[in-house]
Design a protein around this motif. Structure first.
Motif, mmCIF file in Angstrom:
data_model
loop_
_atom_site.group_PDB
_atom_site.id
_atom_site.type_symbol
_atom_site.label_atom_id
_atom_site.label_comp_id
_atom_site.label_asym_id
_atom_site.label_seq_id
_atom_site.Cartn_x
_atom_site.Cartn_y
_atom_site.Cartn_z
ATOM 1 N N PHE A 28 20.410 2.345 -5.107
ATOM 2 C CA PHE A 28 20.200 1.203 -6.002
ATOM 3 C C PHE A 28 20.732 1.548 -7.388
ATOM 4 C CE2 PHE A 28 17.264 -1.543 -8.578
ATOM 5 C CZ PHE A 28 17.653 -2.759 -8.051
ATOM 6 N N ASP A 29 21.553 0.664 -7.961
ATOM 7 C CA ASP A 29 22.144 0.905 -9.273
ATOM 8 C C ASP A 29 21.205 0.359 -10.347
ATOM 9 O OD1 ASP A 29 23.654 1.261 -11.536
ATOM 10 O OD2 ASP A 29 25.378 0.101 -10.821
ATOM 11 N N PHE A 30 20.293 1.198 -10.808
ATOM 12 C CA PHE A 30 19.282 0.772 -11.772
ATOM 13 C C PHE A 30 19.891 0.418 -13.129
ATOM 14 C CE2 PHE A 30 15.595 1.325 -14.623
ATOM 15 C CZ PHE A 30 14.709 0.463 -13.988
ATOM 16 N N SER A 31 21.099 0.872 -13.418
ATOM 17 C CA SER A 31 21.734 0.555 -14.698
ATOM 18 C C SER A 31 22.133 -0.921 -14.772
ATOM 19 C CB SER A 31 22.967 1.438 -14.920
ATOM 20 O OG SER A 31 24.011 1.068 -14.032
ATOM 21 N N ARG A 32 22.077 -1.629 -13.654
ATOM 22 C CA ARG A 32 22.485 -3.036 -13.602
ATOM 23 C C ARG A 32 21.323 -3.940 -13.163
ATOM 24 N NH1 ARG A 32 27.749 -3.411 -13.580
ATOM 25 N NH2 ARG A 32 27.899 -5.201 -12.216
ATOM 26 N N VAL A 33 20.113 -3.529 -13.451
ATOM 27 C CA VAL A 33 18.935 -4.203 -12.892
ATOM 28 C C VAL A 33 18.472 -5.394 -13.731
ATOM 29 C CG1 VAL A 33 17.093 -2.856 -13.998
ATOM 30 C CG2 VAL A 33 16.769 -3.735 -11.700
ATOM 31 N N ILE A 34 17.965 -6.382 -13.035
ATOM 32 C CA ILE A 34 17.272 -7.526 -13.621
ATOM 33 C C ILE A 34 15.904 -7.556 -12.954
ATOM 34 C CG2 ILE A 34 17.198 -10.037 -13.858
ATOM 35 C CD1 ILE A 34 20.277 -9.974 -13.578
ATOM 36 N N HIS A 35 14.870 -7.689 -13.759
ATOM 37 C CA HIS A 35 13.505 -7.780 -13.234
ATOM 38 C C HIS A 35 13.310 -9.219 -12.759
ATOM 39 C CE1 HIS A 35 9.075 -6.493 -14.052
ATOM 40 N NE2 HIS A 35 9.279 -6.835 -12.813
ATOM 41 N N ARG A 36 13.325 -9.422 -11.446
ATOM 42 C CA ARG A 36 13.321 -10.771 -10.881
ATOM 43 C C ARG A 36 11.927 -11.372 -10.782
ATOM 44 N NH1 ARG A 36 15.385 -12.509 -4.896
ATOM 45 N NH2 ARG A 36 15.390 -14.752 -5.262
ATOM 46 N N ASP A 37 10.941 -10.549 -10.384
ATOM 47 C CA ASP A 37 9.606 -11.088 -10.152
ATOM 48 C C ASP A 37 8.576 -9.982 -10.294
ATOM 49 O OD1 ASP A 37 7.836 -13.250 -9.286
ATOM 50 O OD2 ASP A 37 7.608 -12.121 -7.431
ATOM 51 N N GLN A 38 7.383 -10.366 -10.741
ATOM 52 C CA GLN A 38 6.266 -9.429 -10.862
ATOM 53 C C GLN A 38 4.978 -10.196 -10.610
ATOM 54 O OE1 GLN A 38 6.463 -5.918 -11.943
ATOM 55 N NE2 GLN A 38 4.513 -6.103 -10.898
ATOM 56 N N SER A 39 4.100 -9.631 -9.801
ATOM 57 C CA SER A 39 2.789 -10.253 -9.602
ATOM 58 C C SER A 39 1.734 -9.167 -9.459
ATOM 59 C CB SER A 39 2.796 -11.170 -8.370
ATOM 60 O OG SER A 39 3.004 -10.417 -7.195
ATOM 61 N N PHE A 40 0.492 -9.564 -9.732
ATOM 62 C CA PHE A 40 -0.644 -8.645 -9.649
ATOM 63 C C PHE A 40 -1.748 -9.310 -8.852
ATOM 64 C CE2 PHE A 40 1.545 -7.831 -13.617
ATOM 65 C CZ PHE A 40 1.692 -6.455 -13.614
ATOM 66 N N ARG A 41 -2.342 -8.543 -7.943
ATOM 67 C CA ARG A 41 -3.527 -8.996 -7.212
ATOM 68 C C ARG A 41 -4.612 -7.976 -7.499
ATOM 69 N NH1 ARG A 41 -5.856 -7.319 -2.959
ATOM 70 N NH2 ARG A 41 -4.080 -6.148 -2.161
ATOM 71 N N HIS A 42 -5.653 -8.441 -8.201
ATOM 72 C CA HIS A 42 -6.710 -7.534 -8.654
ATOM 73 C C HIS A 42 -7.923 -7.570 -7.725
ATOM 74 C CE1 HIS A 42 -4.992 -6.566 -12.595
ATOM 75 N NE2 HIS A 42 -4.425 -7.741 -12.479
ATOM 76 N N THR A 43 -8.432 -6.393 -7.442
ATOM 77 C CA THR A 43 -9.717 -6.269 -6.760
ATOM 78 C C THR A 43 -10.823 -6.240 -7.812
ATOM 79 O OG1 THR A 43 -8.626 -5.027 -5.018
ATOM 80 C CG2 THR A 43 -11.022 -4.889 -5.110
ATOM 81 N N ARG A 44 -10.513 -5.578 -8.920
ATOM 82 C CA ARG A 44 -11.429 -5.528 -10.065
ATOM 83 C C ARG A 44 -10.611 -5.189 -11.301
ATOM 84 N NH1 ARG A 44 -12.162 -0.633 -12.298
ATOM 85 N NH2 ARG A 44 -12.415 1.247 -11.079
ATOM 86 N N PRO A 45 -11.175 -5.424 -12.500
ATOM 87 C CA PRO A 45 -10.432 -5.088 -13.723
ATOM 88 C C PRO A 45 -10.251 -3.576 -13.887
ATOM 89 C CG PRO A 45 -12.311 -6.526 -14.208
ATOM 90 C CD PRO A 45 -12.457 -6.074 -12.788
ATOM 91 N N VAL A 46 -9.210 -3.221 -14.596
ATOM 92 C CA VAL A 46 -9.016 -1.841 -15.021
ATOM 93 C C VAL A 46 -9.925 -1.628 -16.230
ATOM 94 C CG1 VAL A 46 -7.387 -0.190 -15.995
ATOM 95 C CG2 VAL A 46 -6.639 -1.757 -14.188
ATOM 96 N N ARG A 47 -10.683 -0.520 -16.197
ATOM 97 C CA ARG A 47 -11.687 -0.259 -17.235
ATOM 98 C C ARG A 47 -11.433 1.074 -17.931
ATOM 99 N NH1 ARG A 47 -15.326 -1.652 -12.580
ATOM 100 N NH2 ARG A 47 -15.609 -3.910 -12.761
ATOM 101 N N PRO A 48 -11.869 1.185 -19.178
ATOM 102 C CA PRO A 48 -11.763 2.476 -19.861
ATOM 103 C C PRO A 48 -12.492 3.549 -19.040
ATOM 104 C CG PRO A 48 -12.489 0.766 -21.401
ATOM 105 C CD PRO A 48 -12.500 0.165 -20.025
ATOM 106 N N GLY A 49 -11.888 4.708 -18.964
ATOM 107 C CA GLY A 49 -12.481 5.803 -18.206
ATOM 108 C C GLY A 49 -12.008 5.877 -16.759
ATOM 109 N N ASP A 50 -11.382 4.803 -16.240
ATOM 110 C CA ASP A 50 -10.840 4.853 -14.882
ATOM 111 C C ASP A 50 -9.792 5.954 -14.796
ATOM 112 O OD1 ASP A 50 -12.291 2.734 -13.799
ATOM 113 O OD2 ASP A 50 -10.686 1.264 -14.051
#
Length: 134
Positions: A64-86
């Motif tokens: 994969f030629d990362f020098s020519r990359v476009i970020h096409r899509d991003q999604s997050f599915r959370h089970t729980r929030p990220v918390r301080p101390g994790d």
């Protein structure tokens, strides 16, 4: 050279854990304009996911030629929030490798868990390269 479709299903594990600090959450909140709060904003796991995904997208076997990359899509599915101390770990899996015309596409799933194995979030990322040709 072309992409190596045989890498679909390959898993990359981050060798390090990431300890979530209150200051890192504050910095991230300020950077994205999120209101003040204790838990990390929903997009905070990108901090861990992107670092762990480097192993996959920069793997010479993938091609994969990362020098020519476009970020096409991003999604997050959370089970729980990220918390301080994790204390979190990331496992990245290549879920799709495809050539679309003159462009290459790679999709990755990053499973983020506590060091004790509790599911926290799954981040899904799709990257595509652009071609020089009209």
């Amino acid at each position: 050279m072309g992409l190596n479709g045989a890498l679909v299903g390959r898993v990359y594990r981050s060798p390090d854990t990431y300890e979530v600090g209150r200051e890192k959450i504050r910095e991230f909140r300020a950077a994205v304009g999120a209101p003040v709060g204790d838990d990390a904003p929903p997009t905070f796991p990108i901090v861990l996911a992107m670092k762990a995904q480097e192993a996959a997208v920069l793997d010479p076997e993938l091609g994969f030629d990362f020098s020519r990359v476009i970020h096409r899509d991003q999604s997050f599915r959370h089970t729980r929030p990220v918390r301080p101390g994790d204390v979190l770990t990331v496992e990245v899996r290549v879920t799709r490798v495809e050539t679309l015309g003159a462009n290459d596409l790679v999709a990755l799933r990053s499973d983020i868990r506590t060091a004790g194995g509790e599911d926290v979030c799954t981040a899904t990322t799709t990257l595509i390269t652009w071609a020089d040709t009209p």
